[in-house]
Design a protein around this motif. Structure first.
Motif, PDB file in Angstrom:
ATOM      1  N   ASN A 108      40.926  89.283  59.315  1.00  0.00           N
ATOM      2  CA  ASN A 108      40.620  87.997  58.686  1.00  0.00           C
ATOM      3  C   ASN A 108      39.330  88.073  57.869  1.00  0.00           C
ATOM      4  OD1 ASN A 108      38.731  87.878  60.801  1.00  0.00           O
ATOM      5  ND2 ASN A 108      39.040  85.700  61.137  1.00  0.00           N
ATOM      6  N   VAL A 109      38.908  89.289  57.550  1.00  0.00           N
ATOM      7  CA  VAL A 109      37.765  89.529  56.670  1.00  0.00           C
ATOM      8  C   VAL A 109      38.287  90.405  55.531  1.00  0.00           C
ATOM      9  CG1 VAL A 109      35.476  90.546  56.451  1.00  0.00           C
ATOM     10  CG2 VAL A 109      36.106  89.379  58.584  1.00  0.00           C
ATOM     11  N   ASP A 110      38.392  89.826  54.319  1.00  0.00           N
ATOM     12  CA  ASP A 110      39.011  90.536  53.190  1.00  0.00           C
ATOM     13  C   ASP A 110      40.328  91.157  53.663  1.00  0.00           C
ATOM     14  OD1 ASP A 110      39.401  91.544  50.647  1.00  0.00           O
ATOM     15  OD2 ASP A 110      37.775  93.022  50.760  1.00  0.00           O
ATOM     16  N   PRO A 111      41.218  90.338  54.234  1.00  0.00           N
ATOM     17  CA  PRO A 111      42.346  90.871  54.992  1.00  0.00           C
ATOM     18  C   PRO A 111      43.380  91.663  54.211  1.00  0.00           C
ATOM     19  CG  PRO A 111      42.554  88.489  54.752  1.00  0.00           C
ATOM     20  CD  PRO A 111      41.193  88.866  54.228  1.00  0.00           C
ATOM     21  N   GLU A 112      43.733  91.223  53.016  1.00  0.00           N
ATOM     22  CA  GLU A 112      44.750  91.967  52.269  1.00  0.00           C
ATOM     23  C   GLU A 112      44.274  93.395  52.012  1.00  0.00           C
ATOM     24  OE1 GLU A 112      43.686  88.897  51.495  1.00  0.00           O
ATOM     25  OE2 GLU A 112      45.460  87.613  51.314  1.00  0.00           O
ATOM     26  N   ARG A 113      43.012  93.532  51.648  1.00  0.00           N
ATOM     27  CA  ARG A 113      42.441  94.855  51.384  1.00  0.00           C
ATOM     28  C   ARG A 113      42.429  95.708  52.654  1.00  0.00           C
ATOM     29  NH1 ARG A 113      37.386  96.209  52.129  1.00  0.00           N
ATOM     30  NH2 ARG A 113      36.581  98.125  51.260  1.00  0.00           N
ATOM     31  N   HIS A 114      41.987  95.147  53.761  1.00  0.00           N
ATOM     32  CA  HIS A 114      41.887  95.934  54.983  1.00  0.00           C
ATOM     33  C   HIS A 114      43.252  96.337  55.541  1.00  0.00           C
ATOM     34  CE1 HIS A 114      37.595  94.584  55.159  1.00  0.00           C
ATOM     35  NE2 HIS A 114      37.502  95.865  55.438  1.00  0.00           N
ATOM     36  N   ILE A 115      44.234  95.460  55.458  1.00  0.00           N
ATOM     37  CA  ILE A 115      45.572  95.826  55.930  1.00  0.00           C
ATOM     38  C   ILE A 115      46.161  96.913  55.028  1.00  0.00           C
ATOM     39  CG2 ILE A 115      47.938  95.010  56.335  1.00  0.00           C
ATOM     40  CD1 ILE A 115      45.871  94.083  58.459  1.00  0.00           C
ATOM     41  N   ALA A 116      45.965  96.807  53.733  1.00  0.00           N
ATOM     42  CA  ALA A 116      46.450  97.838  52.814  1.00  0.00           C
ATOM     43  C   ALA A 116      45.785  99.183  53.102  1.00  0.00           C
ATOM     44  CB  ALA A 116      46.195  97.409  51.369  1.00  0.00           C
ATOM     45  N   ILE A 117      44.484  99.162  53.348  1.00  0.00           N
ATOM     46  CA  ILE A 117      43.765 100.390  53.690  1.00  0.00           C
ATOM     47  C   ILE A 117      44.327 100.996  54.971  1.00  0.00           C
ATOM     48  CG2 ILE A 117      41.538 101.217  54.573  1.00  0.00           C
ATOM     49  CD1 ILE A 117      40.212  99.359  52.476  1.00  0.00           C
ATOM     50  N   ALA A 118      44.604 100.151  55.960  1.00  0.00           N
ATOM     51  CA  ALA A 118      45.146 100.649  57.225  1.00  0.00           C
ATOM     52  C   ALA A 118      46.511 101.303  57.025  1.00  0.00           C
ATOM     53  CB  ALA A 118      45.236  99.514  58.235  1.00  0.00           C
TER      54      ALA A 118
END
Length: 169
Positions: A11-21
């Motif tokens: 829930n912190v810059d979530p789209e970016r972090h999920i894509a990175i994961a």
């Protein structure tokens, strides 16, 4: 090889972090089954909405080594474990199922993961791996989702940055 079902959330810059994961999982484990990403309200605390997704991987790591690898990935992307158990997260990746293993510990490792009862975990997993059996009930993820009391929870699909990962495979 082992089959692991993972729940991903941020829930912190979530789209970016999920894509990175997703990109990191593909780099380490090769082909993965990745769900769509969904925006959902925070559970357990007042906070920004989460983006949640799921992945199914084939892993050469045992459950403890995989859990450590996932924690290192979270830490590398700014996960702060010093605050309350429920709070804002740059990246949260949990092993929900690992083969047919049922275990408790060490630490917060619990299989099957209790959060499987929540729509934000169950729906994406049931979409990409409906045939996988939850070992304590003997029911498939599709059957668990069909019987879920959270089927009406609002979950809005969101796009992930295409440069890093696709929203669904």
């Amino acid at each position: 090889m082992h089959t692991a079902c993972l729940s991903l959330g941020s829930n912190v810059d979530p789209e970016r972090h999920i894509a990175i994961a997703f990109a990191a999982l593909r780099e380490r484990f090769g082909d993965i089954r990745a769900s769509a990403a969904y925006r959902t309200p925070a559970v357990g605390f007042e906070g920004a909405d989460f983006v949640n997704a799921a992945a199914v991987i084939d892993s050469d790591l045992d459950v403890h080594a995989l859990n450590q690898w996932l924690h290192a990935l979270e830490d590398a992307h700014g996960r702060d474990r010093s605050g309350p158990r429920f709070g804002d997260r740059t990246l949260d990746i949990d092993i929900v199922l690992f083969d047919d293993l049922v275990c408790s510990g060490p630490g917060n490792l619990r299989l099957p993961r209790g959060e499987l009862r929540h729509a934000f975990v169950l729906r994406p997993l049931a979409e990409i791996a409906p045939e996988i059996v939850e070992p304590t009930s003997g029911r498939t993820l599709a059957a668990l989702w069909a019987a879920s009391g959270e089927r009406d929870v609002a979950m809005h699909e969101v796009a992930l940055p295409a440069v890093l990962a696709t929203a669904a495979d």
